[in-house]
Design an enzyme around this catalytic site. Structure first.
Site, PDB file in Angstrom:
ATOM      1  N   TYR A 173      54.840  39.826  41.574  1.00 41.32           N
ATOM      2  CA  TYR A 173      54.718  40.930  40.625  1.00 41.32           C
ATOM      3  C   TYR A 173      53.436  40.787  39.803  1.00 41.32           C
ATOM      4  O   TYR A 173      52.729  41.769  39.555  1.00 41.32           O
ATOM      5  CB  TYR A 173      55.929  40.989  39.696  1.00 41.32           C
ATOM      6  CG  TYR A 173      55.768  42.006  38.592  1.00 41.32           C
ATOM      7  CD1 TYR A 173      55.829  43.371  38.869  1.00 41.32           C
ATOM      8  CD2 TYR A 173      55.532  41.615  37.273  1.00 41.32           C
ATOM      9  CE1 TYR A 173      55.659  44.320  37.867  1.00 41.32           C
ATOM     10  CE2 TYR A 173      55.359  42.546  36.269  1.00 41.32           C
ATOM     11  CZ  TYR A 173      55.429  43.897  36.570  1.00 41.32           C
ATOM     12  OH  TYR A 173      55.247  44.832  35.579  1.00 41.32           O
ATOM     13  N   SER A 210      51.703  46.470  24.988  1.00 45.18           N
ATOM     14  CA  SER A 210      52.175  47.525  25.880  1.00 45.18           C
ATOM     15  C   SER A 210      53.481  48.141  25.391  1.00 45.18           C
ATOM     16  O   SER A 210      54.319  47.468  24.776  1.00 45.18           O
ATOM     17  CB  SER A 210      52.394  46.953  27.283  1.00 45.18           C
ATOM     18  OG  SER A 210      53.046  47.876  28.124  1.00 45.18           O
ATOM     19  N   TYR A 260      52.564  54.470  27.156  1.00 49.28           N
ATOM     20  CA  TYR A 260      52.848  55.160  28.407  1.00 49.28           C
ATOM     21  C   TYR A 260      53.405  56.536  28.034  1.00 49.28           C
ATOM     22  O   TYR A 260      54.375  56.616  27.284  1.00 49.28           O
ATOM     23  CB  TYR A 260      53.876  54.404  29.242  1.00 49.28           C
ATOM     24  CG  TYR A 260      53.309  53.244  30.017  1.00 49.28           C
ATOM     25  CD1 TYR A 260      52.328  53.454  30.986  1.00 49.28           C
ATOM     26  CD2 TYR A 260      53.759  51.943  29.791  1.00 49.28           C
ATOM     27  CE1 TYR A 260      51.815  52.391  31.708  1.00 49.28           C
ATOM     28  CE2 TYR A 260      53.248  50.883  30.513  1.00 49.28           C
ATOM     29  CZ  TYR A 260      52.277  51.110  31.473  1.00 49.28           C
ATOM     30  OH  TYR A 260      51.758  50.060  32.180  1.00 49.28           O
ATOM     31  N   THR A 303      47.636  55.341  28.528  1.00 48.16           N
ATOM     32  CA  THR A 303      47.438  55.018  29.941  1.00 48.16           C
ATOM     33  C   THR A 303      47.832  56.210  30.794  1.00 48.16           C
ATOM     34  O   THR A 303      48.993  56.633  30.780  1.00 48.16           O
ATOM     35  CB  THR A 303      48.260  53.786  30.335  1.00 48.16           C
ATOM     36  OG1 THR A 303      47.791  52.651  29.593  1.00 48.16           O
ATOM     37  CG2 THR A 303      48.137  53.491  31.820  1.00 48.16           C
ATOM     38  N   LYS A 358      42.891  55.440  28.972  1.00 47.96           N
ATOM     39  CA  LYS A 358      42.801  54.383  29.987  1.00 47.96           C
ATOM     40  C   LYS A 358      43.156  54.952  31.362  1.00 47.96           C
ATOM     41  O   LYS A 358      44.115  55.699  31.499  1.00 47.96           O
ATOM     42  CB  LYS A 358      43.756  53.247  29.639  1.00 47.96           C
ATOM     43  CG  LYS A 358      43.715  52.062  30.591  1.00 47.96           C
ATOM     44  CD  LYS A 358      44.600  50.939  30.064  1.00 47.96           C
ATOM     45  CE  LYS A 358      44.597  49.718  30.969  1.00 47.96           C
ATOM     46  NZ  LYS A 358      45.359  49.942  32.214  1.00 47.96           N
ATOM     47  N   SER A 372      39.420  51.997  34.397  1.00 49.58           N
ATOM     48  CA  SER A 372      40.506  51.169  34.917  1.00 49.58           C
ATOM     49  C   SER A 372      41.120  51.807  36.143  1.00 49.58           C
ATOM     50  O   SER A 372      41.335  53.025  36.180  1.00 49.58           O
ATOM     51  CB  SER A 372      41.584  50.981  33.835  1.00 49.58           C
ATOM     52  OG  SER A 372      42.703  50.291  34.353  1.00 49.58           O
ATOM     53  N   HIS A 394      43.997  50.270  37.110  1.00 53.43           N
ATOM     54  CA  HIS A 394      45.289  49.608  36.917  1.00 53.43           C
ATOM     55  C   HIS A 394      45.378  48.314  37.738  1.00 53.43           C
ATOM     56  O   HIS A 394      46.436  47.952  38.244  1.00 53.43           O
ATOM     57  CB  HIS A 394      46.437  50.552  37.284  1.00 53.43           C
ATOM     58  CG  HIS A 394      47.615  50.449  36.354  1.00 53.43           C
ATOM     59  ND1 HIS A 394      47.782  51.256  35.251  1.00 53.43           N
ATOM     60  CD2 HIS A 394      48.702  49.632  36.359  1.00 53.43           C
ATOM     61  CE1 HIS A 394      48.917  50.955  34.641  1.00 53.43           C
ATOM     62  NE2 HIS A 394      49.482  49.962  35.290  1.00 53.43           N
ATOM     63  N   GLY A 405      39.668  42.922  37.683  1.00 53.64           N
ATOM     64  CA  GLY A 405      38.956  41.922  38.471  1.00 53.64           C
ATOM     65  C   GLY A 405      38.171  40.895  37.699  1.00 53.64           C
ATOM     66  O   GLY A 405      37.423  40.111  38.299  1.00 53.64           O
ATOM     67  N   ILE A 406      38.319  40.829  36.394  1.00 57.48           N
ATOM     68  CA  ILE A 406      37.511  39.907  35.590  1.00 57.48           C
ATOM     69  C   ILE A 406      38.122  38.506  35.657  1.00 57.48           C
ATOM     70  O   ILE A 406      39.253  38.281  35.218  1.00 57.48           O
ATOM     71  CB  ILE A 406      37.421  40.391  34.142  1.00 57.48           C
ATOM     72  CG1 ILE A 406      36.677  41.728  34.101  1.00 57.48           C
ATOM     73  CG2 ILE A 406      36.724  39.362  33.257  1.00 57.48           C
ATOM     74  CD1 ILE A 406      37.001  42.566  32.915  1.00 57.48           C
ATOM     75  N   ARG A 407      37.364  37.584  36.227  1.00 59.93           N
ATOM     76  CA  ARG A 407      37.826  36.199  36.363  1.00 59.93           C
ATOM     77  C   ARG A 407      36.811  35.182  35.839  1.00 59.93           C
ATOM     78  O   ARG A 407      37.109  33.983  35.787  1.00 59.93           O
ATOM     79  CB  ARG A 407      38.101  35.869  37.839  1.00 59.93           C
ATOM     80  CG  ARG A 407      39.127  36.756  38.514  1.00 59.93           C
ATOM     81  CD  ARG A 407      40.539  36.518  37.997  1.00 59.93           C
ATOM     82  NE  ARG A 407      41.485  37.321  38.743  1.00 59.93           N
ATOM     83  CZ  ARG A 407      41.810  38.590  38.470  1.00 59.93           C
ATOM     84  NH1 ARG A 407      41.258  39.184  37.418  1.00 59.93           N
ATOM     85  NH2 ARG A 407      42.668  39.249  39.209  1.00 59.93           N
ATOM     86  N   GLY A 463      43.516  41.185  32.027  1.00 55.24           N
ATOM     87  CA  GLY A 463      44.886  41.358  32.488  1.00 55.24           C
ATOM     88  C   GLY A 463      45.389  40.089  33.142  1.00 55.24           C
ATOM     89  O   GLY A 463      45.912  39.181  32.496  1.00 55.24           O
TER      90      GLY A 463
END
Length: 391
Positions: free
Chosen positions: A25, A106, A129, A155, A252, A274, A276, A309-311, A330
């Protein structure tokens, strides 16, 4: 967390500690996970221009929506964090506050907005949401305002659910359904089982308890979230929420210039680019690949943030160089949470800040204000096309 030297180390620790259904998940995305992969490859394909003798220090502090943060990244809004670590939302918020960076809670958090606000100092944003009827969102906005949340994120890329096939194979749909494989997997991860599943309370959507009552189970609340999705949400609804919320508001899920301009036209203070995390439309482009066009079409007063994708700290540098004022984290901080609770989140933030500072020194940038397109290496053929042809 001393032996973890990068975000991938935290990911491996999270995978070891969590049952497969929970890790999938966290780690998975929609369908063939093409967009999930594209987000990382998008950053990896961008090259930075090294500059020598540019100075030995770099100031990471950045102004976003009127507040100065210690670094240009915020912990973005993510749901169901209590399935990774008890009181996961609280650990994320506290680590962000201690690091001097932002935090967004959230709608689908496992701790209520009031509980987080009461226990964590510093600026906090609330993510909405747009479920249910207008009264649903108004109630949440009133509570967020009363609890001191300073900015609102709407979002808009999840009005219907993405086809997340890892979750479908496990029968996971916002709550864990018991089956023989799931039970066996849980028994093979005793640390997680004792702390989360056999703890004092099972994770549930605490912000939504007011709509069903204190006795609502985690399953009833999960069913409620599915029943409240509103695929007919429109720009008129955005205008309604803009009238109801008197603070900064960000949209977003923006992935093209036309939507960014429309969001601004409808009163948004900015956008969050984004997809998601690849969990909705598989085949959407990498967020970093559309950033420059979107940032370039907006006026100077618009806030442009990015996630996906930020690592690495270098990823943050690339995003700022291409026009973002900051990024939202995230999975990077969730891997830390799943690996070690507060310590894991703090370690993730520290590693990203250290990597970012090194990258800025290597590129000759003393502050985030120095970053720009000149820091990005352009292919020679692009430079040639930009120059007058020789006779």
């Amino acid at each position: 967390m001393k032996r973890a030297v990068n975000i991938e180390d935290l990911r491996r620790r999270a995978r070891s500690r969590l049952p497969r259904v929970v890790f999938d998940y966290l780690d998975g995305a929609a369908e063939d996970e093409i967009t999930l992969t594209a987000n990382r490859r998008g950053f990896q394909s961008i090259q930075l221009v090294p500059r020598i003798l540019g100075g030995g220090t770099a100031d990471l502090s950045t102004q976003i929506l009127g507040h100065r943060y210690a670094a240009p990244f915020l912990i973005g809004p993510t749901g169901l964090n209590g399935i990774y670590w008890p009181q996961g939302d609280l650990h994320l918020a506290r680590a962000a506050a201690d690091a001097g960076v932002g935090f967004a809670l959230s709608t689908a958090s496992n701790m209520s907005m009031e509980a987080i606000s009461a226990q964590v100092d510093g600026p906090k944003w609330f993510q909405l949401y747009p479920w249910g009827k207008p009264d649903f969102s108004k109630s949440l906005l009133d509570r967020a305002r009363a609890a001191g949340y300073s900015a609102l994120i709407i979002t808009l890329d999840s009005l219907v659910g993405g086809k997340r096939e890892r979750d479908l194979r496990h029968g996971f749909s916002h709550e864990i359904r018991m089956s023989a494989p799931v039970v066996l997997d849980g028994l093979m991860h005793p640390g997680w089982l004792a702390s989360v599943w056999l703890g004092r309370s099972r994770p549930r959507f605490e912000n939504l308890v007011a709509f069903l009552g204190d006795g609502a189970s985690d399953k009833e609340l999960a069913d409620f979230t599915r029943s409240q999705r509103n695929p007919h949400f429109s720009w008129e609804d955005v205008r309604r929420i803009r009238r109801q919320w008197d603070g900064p508001l960000l949209i977003k899920g923006v992935m093209c210039a036309e939507d960014a301009l429309r969001a601004r036209q409808e009163g948004a203070d900015g956008v969050i680019i984004s997809n998601h995390g690849g969990r909705q439309l598989d085949g959407a482009p990498a967020t970093i690949s559309v950033l420059e066009e979107i940032a370039g079409c907006l006026d100077d007063g618009a806030t442009v943030l990015l996630d996906g994708g930020i690592r690495r700290g270098s990823d943050v540098v690339k995003a700022l160089a291409l026009g973002a004022q900051g990024v939202l984290l995230g999975r990077a901080t969730l891997y830390g949470l799943a690996a070690g609770g507060y310590d894991g989140v703090a370690r993730a933030l520290s590693m990203l800040a250290d990597e970012m500072q090194r990258t800025m020194i290597f590129t000759g940038c003393g502050s985030t204000d120095d970053l720009g397109p000149h820091n990005i290496a352009r292919p020679c053929r692009e430079r040639d096309r930009a120059s007058p042809e020789r006779e």
